[in-house]
Structures are given as C-alpha cells and as structure tokens.
Design a protein around this motif. Structure first.
Motif, PDB file in Angstrom:
ATOM      1  N   LEU A 271       0.885  -1.161   0.000  1.00 12.26           N
ATOM      2  CA  LEU A 271       0.000   0.000   0.000  1.00 12.26           C
ATOM      3  C   LEU A 271       0.921   1.207   0.000  1.00 12.26           C
ATOM      4  CD1 LEU A 271      -3.054   0.707   0.194  1.00 12.26           C
ATOM      5  CD2 LEU A 271      -2.754   0.841   2.656  1.00 12.26           C
TER       6      LEU A 271
ATOM      7  N   TYR B  39      -0.635   6.205   0.794  1.00 12.20           N
ATOM      8  CA  TYR B  39      -2.052   6.236   1.153  1.00 12.20           C
ATOM      9  C   TYR B  39      -2.301   7.401   2.110  1.00 12.20           C
ATOM     10  CZ  TYR B  39      -6.646   4.584   2.565  1.00 12.20           C
ATOM     11  OH  TYR B  39      -7.990   4.474   2.807  1.00 12.20           O
TER      12      TYR B  39
ATOM     13  N   ILE C  95      -4.442  -7.730   1.195  1.00  9.66           N
ATOM     14  CA  ILE C  95      -5.248  -8.107   0.035  1.00  9.66           C
ATOM     15  C   ILE C  95      -4.535  -7.702  -1.258  1.00  9.66           C
ATOM     16  CG2 ILE C  95      -7.435  -7.729  -1.174  1.00  9.66           C
ATOM     17  CD1 ILE C  95      -7.554  -9.520   1.409  1.00  9.66           C
ATOM     18  N   ASN C  96      -3.946  -6.510  -1.282  1.00 11.09           N
ATOM     19  CA  ASN C  96      -3.166  -6.092  -2.458  1.00 11.09           C
ATOM     20  C   ASN C  96      -2.045  -7.076  -2.739  1.00 11.09           C
ATOM     21  OD1 ASN C  96      -4.717  -3.819  -2.793  1.00 11.09           O
ATOM     22  ND2 ASN C  96      -3.200  -2.405  -1.962  1.00 11.09           N
TER      23      ASN C  96
ATOM     24  N   GLN D 196      -8.137   1.494  12.729  1.00 12.62           N
ATOM     25  CA  GLN D 196      -7.748   1.881  11.372  1.00 12.62           C
ATOM     26  C   GLN D 196      -6.443   1.210  10.955  1.00 12.62           C
ATOM     27  OE1 GLN D 196      -9.653   3.422   9.269  1.00 12.62           O
ATOM     28  NE2 GLN D 196     -11.211   3.993  10.749  1.00 12.62           N
TER      29      GLN D 196
ATOM     30  N   GLU E  17      -5.019  -4.789   6.477  1.00 17.38           N
ATOM     31  CA  GLU E  17      -5.899  -5.651   5.693  1.00 17.38           C
ATOM     32  C   GLU E  17      -5.862  -5.272   4.213  1.00 17.38           C
ATOM     33  OE1 GLU E  17     -10.436  -7.146   6.108  1.00 17.38           O
ATOM     34  OE2 GLU E  17     -10.172  -4.967   6.031  1.00 17.38           O
ATOM     35  N   SER E  18      -5.987  -3.987   3.919  1.00 16.52           N
ATOM     36  CA  SER E  18      -5.949  -3.536   2.522  1.00 16.52           C
ATOM     37  C   SER E  18      -4.621  -3.903   1.864  1.00 16.52           C
ATOM     38  CB  SER E  18      -6.166  -2.026   2.441  1.00 16.52           C
ATOM     39  OG  SER E  18      -7.472  -1.699   2.846  1.00 16.52           O
ATOM     40  N   ALA E  19      -3.535  -3.711   2.588  1.00 17.70           N
ATOM     41  CA  ALA E  19      -2.213  -4.033   2.048  1.00 17.70           C
ATOM     42  C   ALA E  19      -2.069  -5.534   1.819  1.00 17.70           C
ATOM     43  CB  ALA E  19      -1.130  -3.526   2.994  1.00 17.70           C
TER      44      ALA E  19
ATOM     45  N   GLU F  75       3.912  -2.847  -5.125  1.00 10.92           N
ATOM     46  CA  GLU F  75       2.784  -2.473  -5.969  1.00 10.92           C
ATOM     47  C   GLU F  75       3.301  -2.080  -7.342  1.00 10.92           C
ATOM     48  OE1 GLU F  75      -1.293  -0.126  -5.258  1.00 10.92           O
ATOM     49  OE2 GLU F  75       0.510   0.841  -4.529  1.00 10.92           O
TER      50      GLU F  75
ATOM     51  N   ARG G 215      -7.197  -2.018   9.518  1.00 10.29           N
ATOM     52  CA  ARG G 215      -7.768  -1.854   8.175  1.00 10.29           C
ATOM     53  C   ARG G 215      -6.688  -1.547   7.144  1.00 10.29           C
ATOM     54  NH1 ARG G 215     -12.695   1.245  10.764  1.00 10.29           N
ATOM     55  NH2 ARG G 215     -14.093  -0.531  11.034  1.00 10.29           N
ATOM     56  N   PHE G 216      -5.711  -0.729   7.515  1.00  7.39           N
ATOM     57  CA  PHE G 216      -4.609  -0.444   6.596  1.00  7.39           C
ATOM     58  C   PHE G 216      -3.855  -1.733   6.263  1.00  7.39           C
ATOM     59  CE2 PHE G 216      -4.304   3.904   8.861  1.00  7.39           C
ATOM     60  CZ  PHE G 216      -5.323   4.438   8.074  1.00  7.39           C
TER      61      PHE G 216
END
Length: 158
Positions: A13, A16, A43-44, A33, A39-41, A157, A36-37
């Motif tokens: 990520l 961001y 999944i990426n 949060q 989690e997003s990373a 990424e 959540r950060f």
C-alpha cells in the motif's frame, strides 16, 4: 528498516493519505484503522501474488482452498495524526504445512518512521467444506510463498 528485511521501495500500500475520518476523539488515528490499513495491504499483496499462481483456483475467492486469519499481533509504535500519508510493506516470514506467517509495517511519511508492526498467522482451509478444516497450502502457493521468503522480498505495488 533494513534489519527487518523491509525495503520502502517494495510496498503493498503506497502513498495512502490519512483522512480526517481516520482519527478518533483523542485526535490521533483510531487503533482499528491500523488493522484496516494492514488488511488492505495484505489483500493487495495476495492479489498480486495470485497473478503468479497459474492454473489454480482463485486463492482469495472464498471458494475452494484459501487463507483465513488465525491470529495477529499488532504493535503500535507511533500515534499518527491527520494530515499524514502512509505506506505499508509486507513480507512472508515463515511457511508451514497448512499455515504461513506474514509480517508488515506501516510507515508514517510525516514522521519518517514505523508507526506500527504486525505479525500474522494465516491458515489454509477448504471453504467448500465450511472453512473449518485446515488443509495443506496448495503447491503453486507454496512455491510463491517460498520464493518470497527465500528472496526476502516484500510485495511491491506495480
């Protein structure tokens, strides 16, 4: 950061922005949060790694064999505030027969330091059987995870 095996150029990520809504009553980023950060990373990272898994089912689809979070240990190191920008790096830390470990860090751009660290254990299960029974990590994913572990390369990424 180098001694942990993370390189800021390899991010799950990148750049961001922290928003006002990420903060809580105490005027710092709410603790949930951070999860959540991560989690997003994560999944990426999985979505990118999955591109390498030719001739396999969708590992992250919730159908067939896939990962589920068993546990995580999160260490907050620095209270971030709005405005800020973060980057998150991930790497494979170990691989077992039916599970594997991931480590991640959140880097605050304003502070120029690690704001949080996470240590996760993911278990592979068969979602077609209700996701309650552990199964061996599929061969293509063993190879992907092993390659990442051997190279000590976190996700970058594209």
């Amino acid at each position: 950061m180098q001694k942990e095996g993370f390189t800021p150029s390899r991010l799950a990520l990148a750049d961001y922005p922290i928003s006002w809504g990420h903060m809580d009553y105490m005027r710092h980023v709410n603790n949930v949060q951070y999860l959540r950060f991560f989690e997003s990373a994560r999944i990426n990272a999985f979505n990118d790694w999955e591109k390498e898994a030719l001739d396999t089912q969708q590992f992250m689809s919730g159908v067939g064999i896939g990962p589920i979070m068993r546990s995580c240990e999160l260490a907050w190191r620095y209270p971030m505030r709005y405005p800020d920008t973060i980057s998150v790096a991930y790497k494979v830390s170990w691989i077992g027969e039916d599970r594997f470990g991931l480590k991640g860090i959140i880097i605050s751009h304003n502070a120029r330091k690690v704001a949080a660290r996470i240590d996760e254990v993911l278990v592979t299960v068969n979602y077609d059987d209700g996701g309650t029974y552990k199964v061996q990590v599929p061969e293509p994913w063993q190879q992907i995870l092993n390659n990442s572990l051997e190279e000590n390369k976190p996700y970058v990424e594209q």
